[in-house]
Enzyme design. Sequence first.
Site, PDB file in Angstrom:
ATOM      1  CG  ASP A  69       7.370   2.496  -8.741  1.00  0.00           C
ATOM      2  OD1 ASP A  69       7.092   2.419  -7.529  1.00  0.00           O
ATOM      3  OD2 ASP A  69       7.255   3.549  -9.388  1.00  0.00           O
ATOM      4  CD  GLU A 129       2.220   4.405   9.112  1.00  0.00           C
ATOM      5  OE1 GLU A 129       1.736   3.296   8.764  1.00  0.00           O
ATOM      6  OE2 GLU A 129       1.807   5.483   8.675  1.00  0.00           O
ATOM      7  CG  ASP A 173      -1.648   1.315   1.405  1.00  0.00           C
ATOM      8  OD1 ASP A 173      -2.633   1.542   0.685  1.00  0.00           O
ATOM      9  OD2 ASP A 173      -1.227   2.122   2.267  1.00  0.00           O
ATOM     10  CG  HIS A 174       3.137   2.441   3.310  1.00  0.00           C
ATOM     11  ND1 HIS A 174       3.819   2.528   4.508  1.00  0.00           N
ATOM     12  CD2 HIS A 174       1.829   2.579   3.633  1.00  0.00           C
ATOM     13  CE1 HIS A 174       2.969   2.699   5.502  1.00  0.00           C
ATOM     14  NE2 HIS A 174       1.748   2.731   4.979  1.00  0.00           N
ATOM     15  CG  ASP A 175       5.548   0.489  -4.467  1.00  0.00           C
ATOM     16  OD1 ASP A 175       6.113   1.570  -4.700  1.00  0.00           O
ATOM     17  OD2 ASP A 175       5.740  -0.538  -5.143  1.00  0.00           O
ATOM     18  CG  HIS A 183      -6.774  -0.009   8.780  1.00  0.00           C
ATOM     19  ND1 HIS A 183      -7.139   1.295   8.517  1.00  0.00           N
ATOM     20  CD2 HIS A 183      -5.466  -0.112   8.417  1.00  0.00           C
ATOM     21  CE1 HIS A 183      -6.097   1.950   8.004  1.00  0.00           C
ATOM     22  NE2 HIS A 183      -5.088   1.107   7.937  1.00  0.00           N
TER      23      HIS A 183
END
Length: 531
Positions: free
Chosen positions: A133, A188, A57-59, A288
């Site tokens: 990526d 996090e 998700d952070h990508d 979550h």
Amino acid sequence: MQDTYILSFNSPKQRGKNGGYLPSPRKVSNKVLAADPITPSEMKGNLLLFAFGQFIDHDLTFTPVGIGEDGNPLKCCGKDGSDSECFPIKIDPGDPRFSSNCMEFTRSVPVPYNDGCSIGYREQMNRVSSFIDGGMIYGDSILFNENLRGTLGCLRVSRGNLLPAGGMCHLNETGDFCQLAGDERVNEAPPLGCFQVVWVRLHNIITPKIRYYSKMLSQNVYLETKKIVGALLQQVTYGEYLSLILSKKTRKSLDLDLKPWGFWKKYDRNVNPTVKNVVATSALRYGHSQIPKHLGLKTKQFAVDKLFKTEDVLMNPHIVVTKNGENLPGLTQFLLETPAKKVDRQIEDGVRNELFRDANGTAFDLAALNIQRGRDHGLPGYNAWRKWCKLPEARTFSCLYSHDPDVRKRLENTYDHPDDIDVFVGGVTETPRDGALVGPLFECLLGHQFRDLKQGDRYWYETIGVEGFKYKQLQEIRKVSLSKILCETLGLKKIQKNAFLVPDYKTNPIVSCSSLPFIDFSKWAPQRSYW
């Protein structure tokens, strides 16, 4: 607070179908999403599956929120509503966890409409590239990228082969440090920090092999290694991760499965791969529901060594960085062997109370924040997205066919009309079907998004042409699994064949790491043949 807002291009979503105000997100969280004392586990998937979801998700997404002129977070509670960047969450009297009457919430940063030349509806930005990526590893800006680069094509590391120091976090142990990665959210949670270390180490394992066989200059070695790491990320995501999140039927209909041989030739320049607002703000947040109450470490004998309350280790990298990273194998073993929670309405109280704090130390309810973020972004309700996905809409609460009777009753006691149900709430509370991990709505939204990410990516790793790999190189990449990557980077000796499933001696046996194939980098030696 809400009465001060007026209907405009800039206002968030606040009213329901019948004209009344929508229930407070905290009320929805308490009445619909509160966990029972015992929450069910997902009998196949493990906590590594949950952790990888956050990592990928952070990508794909990062929506910045407003800050004050001094660079500090805005304080919205207690204001009269004159600040258009504030949208605080109301806390009703007698709340079981919060003693205050307000939870801080700052709106997402808007994009200037028409380059600021005219007035239009408020839209939010994605600060990172909408591609798989490796942006969370390498950074999505030149400055970030250059700050993370080392020498001879490698990435910078610190003592213990850990990430370099930097970034923001909470430190309470001598010798600890905040980690610096391509994404500032690296600190996090410990599983996220662990994955970041794994993929940086993987880059630095590949680099000298490419340099030796290809005879490239350091700049080209770095770029080729980055290209291989991005390919492996795509392969793990589509070949292992999505096969557990989405049903076989959905994956086949959207052409999400990988090819075992040959090239993939369906790149479409007309497909927009941008991560859609509803996916970034709601569907990708399904995990979550899976946040565990505890994280832990396991010994080499696979016994639980230590347990930590999840809420106590957020924004604190101690587990990852202490003693030069010696906890990483034990943390990974815990994630590999511990079943994940089911995706359902039950979100742990640990992430719904005043003890759960963000990077700035502000108490908040994560479920309520997700709901408010959807309203901040003006997302249509649950029924509207069911219609978009060609799924049956619910005209009455009894017609919520993708929900069990208990959830239907909770939703009816909270919302005035089915059209008012927030898309995050309606999606995360659906009952999964056909072997998928998520319900029909989120399966549809995620499936279409990952289809667009693949079809709209000119650099998709299976693509033929100068953007892709030579065929023999591609076949080498196809050999590699996440289990092998964990073995190579963490020094493990044994692991289950499918890293995202709990071990099972029949269906997912533990095997020797040496039995799992890795890349033969001699295929990168200079050669004339494209094959």
